[in-house]
Design a protein around this motif. Structure first.
Motif, PDB file in Angstrom:
ATOM      1  N   PRO A 249      30.040  33.728  50.504  1.00  0.00           N
ATOM      2  CA  PRO A 249      29.279  34.272  49.374  1.00  0.00           C
ATOM      3  C   PRO A 249      30.006  34.004  48.056  1.00  0.00           C
ATOM      4  CG  PRO A 249      29.791  35.981  51.018  1.00  0.00           C
ATOM      5  CD  PRO A 249      30.622  34.784  51.336  1.00  0.00           C
ATOM      6  N   SER A 250      29.245  33.680  47.003  1.00  0.00           N
ATOM      7  CA  SER A 250      29.903  33.318  45.741  1.00  0.00           C
ATOM      8  C   SER A 250      30.705  34.480  45.158  1.00  0.00           C
ATOM      9  CB  SER A 250      28.872  32.818  44.730  1.00  0.00           C
ATOM     10  OG  SER A 250      27.904  33.816  44.534  1.00  0.00           O
ATOM     11  N   GLU A 251      30.296  35.719  45.490  1.00  0.00           N
ATOM     12  CA  GLU A 251      31.047  36.865  44.951  1.00  0.00           C
ATOM     13  C   GLU A 251      32.271  37.192  45.801  1.00  0.00           C
ATOM     14  OE1 GLU A 251      28.110  36.886  46.354  1.00  0.00           O
ATOM     15  OE2 GLU A 251      27.887  38.589  47.703  1.00  0.00           O
ATOM     16  N   GLY A 252      32.419  36.507  46.932  1.00  0.00           N
ATOM     17  CA  GLY A 252      33.579  36.733  47.787  1.00  0.00           C
ATOM     18  C   GLY A 252      33.287  37.716  48.907  1.00  0.00           C
ATOM     19  N   VAL A 253      34.275  37.955  49.746  1.00  0.00           N
ATOM     20  CA  VAL A 253      34.146  38.939  50.819  1.00  0.00           C
ATOM     21  C   VAL A 253      35.372  39.842  50.792  1.00  0.00           C
ATOM     22  CG1 VAL A 253      32.747  37.535  52.395  1.00  0.00           C
ATOM     23  CG2 VAL A 253      35.223  37.385  52.519  1.00  0.00           C
ATOM     24  N   THR A 254      35.190  41.065  51.305  1.00  0.00           N
ATOM     25  CA  THR A 254      36.329  41.983  51.408  1.00  0.00           C
ATOM     26  C   THR A 254      36.559  42.284  52.876  1.00  0.00           C
ATOM     27  OG1 THR A 254      35.820  42.908  49.249  1.00  0.00           O
ATOM     28  CG2 THR A 254      37.236  44.232  50.658  1.00  0.00           C
ATOM     29  N   ILE A 255      37.768  42.039  53.340  1.00  0.00           N
ATOM     30  CA  ILE A 255      38.116  42.315  54.728  1.00  0.00           C
ATOM     31  C   ILE A 255      39.300  43.275  54.726  1.00  0.00           C
ATOM     32  CG2 ILE A 255      38.789  41.326  56.965  1.00  0.00           C
ATOM     33  CD1 ILE A 255      37.674  38.649  56.037  1.00  0.00           C
ATOM     34  N   GLN A 256      39.101  44.422  55.338  1.00  0.00           N
ATOM     35  CA  GLN A 256      40.151  45.458  55.414  1.00  0.00           C
ATOM     36  C   GLN A 256      40.822  45.682  54.059  1.00  0.00           C
ATOM     37  OE1 GLN A 256      42.843  44.983  58.802  1.00  0.00           O
ATOM     38  NE2 GLN A 256      41.243  43.932  59.942  1.00  0.00           N
ATOM     39  N   GLY A 257      39.993  45.783  53.029  1.00  0.00           N
ATOM     40  CA  GLY A 257      40.510  46.116  51.703  1.00  0.00           C
ATOM     41  C   GLY A 257      41.039  44.934  50.905  1.00  0.00           C
ATOM     42  N   LEU A 258      41.073  43.739  51.508  1.00  0.00           N
ATOM     43  CA  LEU A 258      41.530  42.556  50.761  1.00  0.00           C
ATOM     44  C   LEU A 258      40.320  41.739  50.337  1.00  0.00           C
ATOM     45  CD1 LEU A 258      44.027  40.711  49.916  1.00  0.00           C
ATOM     46  CD2 LEU A 258      43.511  39.429  51.986  1.00  0.00           C
ATOM     47  N   SER A 259      40.198  41.491  49.030  1.00  0.00           N
ATOM     48  CA  SER A 259      39.046  40.688  48.591  1.00  0.00           C
ATOM     49  C   SER A 259      39.460  39.228  48.440  1.00  0.00           C
ATOM     50  CB  SER A 259      38.439  41.257  47.311  1.00  0.00           C
ATOM     51  OG  SER A 259      39.153  40.815  46.211  1.00  0.00           O
ATOM     52  N   ILE A 260      38.588  38.366  48.954  1.00  0.00           N
ATOM     53  CA  ILE A 260      38.833  36.919  48.945  1.00  0.00           C
ATOM     54  C   ILE A 260      37.674  36.307  48.162  1.00  0.00           C
ATOM     55  CG2 ILE A 260      39.133  34.847  50.381  1.00  0.00           C
ATOM     56  CD1 ILE A 260      39.499  37.885  52.308  1.00  0.00           C
ATOM     57  N   VAL A 261      37.982  35.782  46.993  1.00  0.00           N
ATOM     58  CA  VAL A 261      36.927  35.301  46.098  1.00  0.00           C
ATOM     59  C   VAL A 261      37.042  33.784  45.935  1.00  0.00           C
ATOM     60  CG1 VAL A 261      35.933  35.543  43.771  1.00  0.00           C
ATOM     61  CG2 VAL A 261      37.035  37.503  44.858  1.00  0.00           C
ATOM     62  N   PRO A 262      35.932  33.055  46.153  1.00  0.00           N
ATOM     63  CA  PRO A 262      36.009  31.605  45.998  1.00  0.00           C
ATOM     64  C   PRO A 262      36.123  31.193  44.528  1.00  0.00           C
ATOM     65  CG  PRO A 262      33.751  32.243  46.477  1.00  0.00           C
ATOM     66  CD  PRO A 262      34.562  33.504  46.518  1.00  0.00           C
ATOM     67  N   VAL A 263      36.886  30.157  44.276  1.00  0.00           N
ATOM     68  CA  VAL A 263      37.036  29.598  42.925  1.00  0.00           C
ATOM     69  C   VAL A 263      36.518  28.157  42.990  1.00  0.00           C
ATOM     70  CG1 VAL A 263      38.660  29.083  41.054  1.00  0.00           C
ATOM     71  CG2 VAL A 263      39.161  30.961  42.644  1.00  0.00           C
TER      72      VAL A 263
ATOM     73  N   TYR B  88      36.261  24.663  47.206  1.00  0.00           N
ATOM     74  CA  TYR B  88      36.740  25.996  46.850  1.00  0.00           C
ATOM     75  C   TYR B  88      38.255  26.097  46.793  1.00  0.00           C
ATOM     76  CZ  TYR B  88      32.098  28.038  47.624  1.00  0.00           C
ATOM     77  OH  TYR B  88      30.767  28.357  47.552  1.00  0.00           O
ATOM     78  N   GLY B  89      38.725  26.762  45.737  1.00  0.00           N
ATOM     79  CA  GLY B  89      40.025  27.404  45.780  1.00  0.00           C
ATOM     80  C   GLY B  89      39.717  28.857  46.100  1.00  0.00           C
ATOM     81  N   TYR B  90      40.749  29.687  46.253  1.00  0.00           N
ATOM     82  CA  TYR B  90      40.509  31.101  46.535  1.00  0.00           C
ATOM     83  C   TYR B  90      41.417  31.977  45.699  1.00  0.00           C
ATOM     84  CZ  TYR B  90      37.553  29.796  50.433  1.00  0.00           C
ATOM     85  OH  TYR B  90      36.539  29.275  51.185  1.00  0.00           O
ATOM     86  N   ARG B  91      40.842  33.126  45.299  1.00  0.00           N
ATOM     87  CA  ARG B  91      41.648  34.145  44.643  1.00  0.00           C
ATOM     88  C   ARG B  91      41.776  35.351  45.570  1.00  0.00           C
ATOM     89  NH1 ARG B  91      41.610  36.830  38.632  1.00  0.00           N
ATOM     90  NH2 ARG B  91      43.190  38.375  39.164  1.00  0.00           N
ATOM     91  N   LEU B  92      42.999  35.814  45.738  1.00  0.00           N
ATOM     92  CA  LEU B  92      43.272  36.988  46.567  1.00  0.00           C
ATOM     93  C   LEU B  92      44.133  37.916  45.723  1.00  0.00           C
ATOM     94  CD1 LEU B  92      44.146  34.179  48.546  1.00  0.00           C
ATOM     95  CD2 LEU B  92      43.182  35.874  50.087  1.00  0.00           C
ATOM     96  N   GLY B  93      43.535  38.959  45.175  1.00  0.00           N
ATOM     97  CA  GLY B  93      44.281  39.841  44.276  1.00  0.00           C
ATOM     98  C   GLY B  93      44.776  39.040  43.091  1.00  0.00           C
TER      99      GLY B  93
END
Ligand SMILES: [Zn+2]
Ligand SMILES: [Zn+2]
Ligand SMILES: [Zn+2]
Length: 242
Positions: A124-138, A148-153
């Motif tokens: 998903p373009s807005e990212g996903v949250t797994i066990q409180g960690l959000s993973i957002v595509p860049v 995609y790159g990814y942003r994590l925190g």
């Protein structure tokens, strides 16, 4: 290609410094019991053994080039109890289905073991949250490919990239630690050169940067000498705390 490169006897490929042995790029992210992996590199099996990976909660893909995808089959022992959620962009999803057709085959005779269990999911373009960690595509450009790159925190991971579109800088706002691909000093049509990666790192405002996806043009020690303060070459097994 990793280093040593098959058939190459240049000084970097012959180096005895373990940091000059570069397997293909990937990132393991751990938070308490959570473990997620970005890309299953060609050497995934050896990397997983080296790092003692015993479970993964999900796999995310940057793109479908061989060096980032073809270790996929080796997640098989980690999918015995449940199918592995695998997130990817549209093109990567269809490439995974083509190259690993046996994983998705419903033909009789294909039942049972011998292949990993995978739940392929669109990123998903807005990212996903797994066990409180959000993973957002860049979204970034790798030559003409949008990947995609990814942003994590406050960490961002951008491997194969030759252009970061302006809108992706909004996703990168406030990033403190950046891992960015830089192939070599000489320019390349689908990868940042070292100087381009440094310029992008400055533009993001990240305080610390590591260069990854380096080829055999420069040794780890040469890179340490040529890079500015707080920008360092990544190496196999490098651990970054966030
Ligand atoms: Zn070489
Ligand atoms: Zn690539
Ligand atoms: Zn690559």
């Amino acid at each position: 290609m990793g280093s040593p490169v098959v058939g190459c006897s240049c000084r970097v490929c012959r180096s005895r410094n373990p940091k000059d042995t570069r397997s293909r790029a990937s990132l393991l992210v751990k938070k308490r019991n959570l473990s997620i992996l970005i890309d299953t590199s060609t050497e995934f099996r050896l990397q997983a053994i080296r790092e003692g990976i015993t479970h993964l909660d999900a796999v995310f893909y940057t793109h479908s080039h061989a060096d980032h995808l073809h270790g996929l089959d080796d997640i098989r022992p980690l999918t015995k109890d449940h199918p592995m959620p695998v997130y990817a962009g549209e093109t990567t999803m269809s490439d995974i289905k083509k190259r690993f057709d046996y994983i998705f085959s419903t033909k009789p005779g294909h039942k049972g073991g011998g292949r990993p269990k995978i739940e392929l999911l669109p990123m998903p373009s807005e990212g996903v949250t797994i066990q409180g960690l959000s993973i957002v595509p860049v979204p970034v450009f790798h030559g003409d490919m949008r990947i995609y790159g990814y942003r994590l925190g406050d960490l961002a991971y951008i491997t194969d990239c030759s252009r970061i579109p302006e809108e992706s800088y909004n996703v990168l706002k406030g990033v403190n630690k950046l891992i960015i691909g830089a192939l070599r000093k000489r320019p390349h049509p689908t990868h940042f050169s070292i100087d381009e990666a440094i310029a992008e790192a400055k533009k993001t405002g990240a305080e610390y940067t590591w260069l990854t996806h380096l080829c055999h043009d420069h040794s780890h020690d040469e890179l340490l000498e040529m890079l500015p303060n707080k920008i360092e070459p990544a190496y196999d097994g490098l651990c970054i705390s966030v």
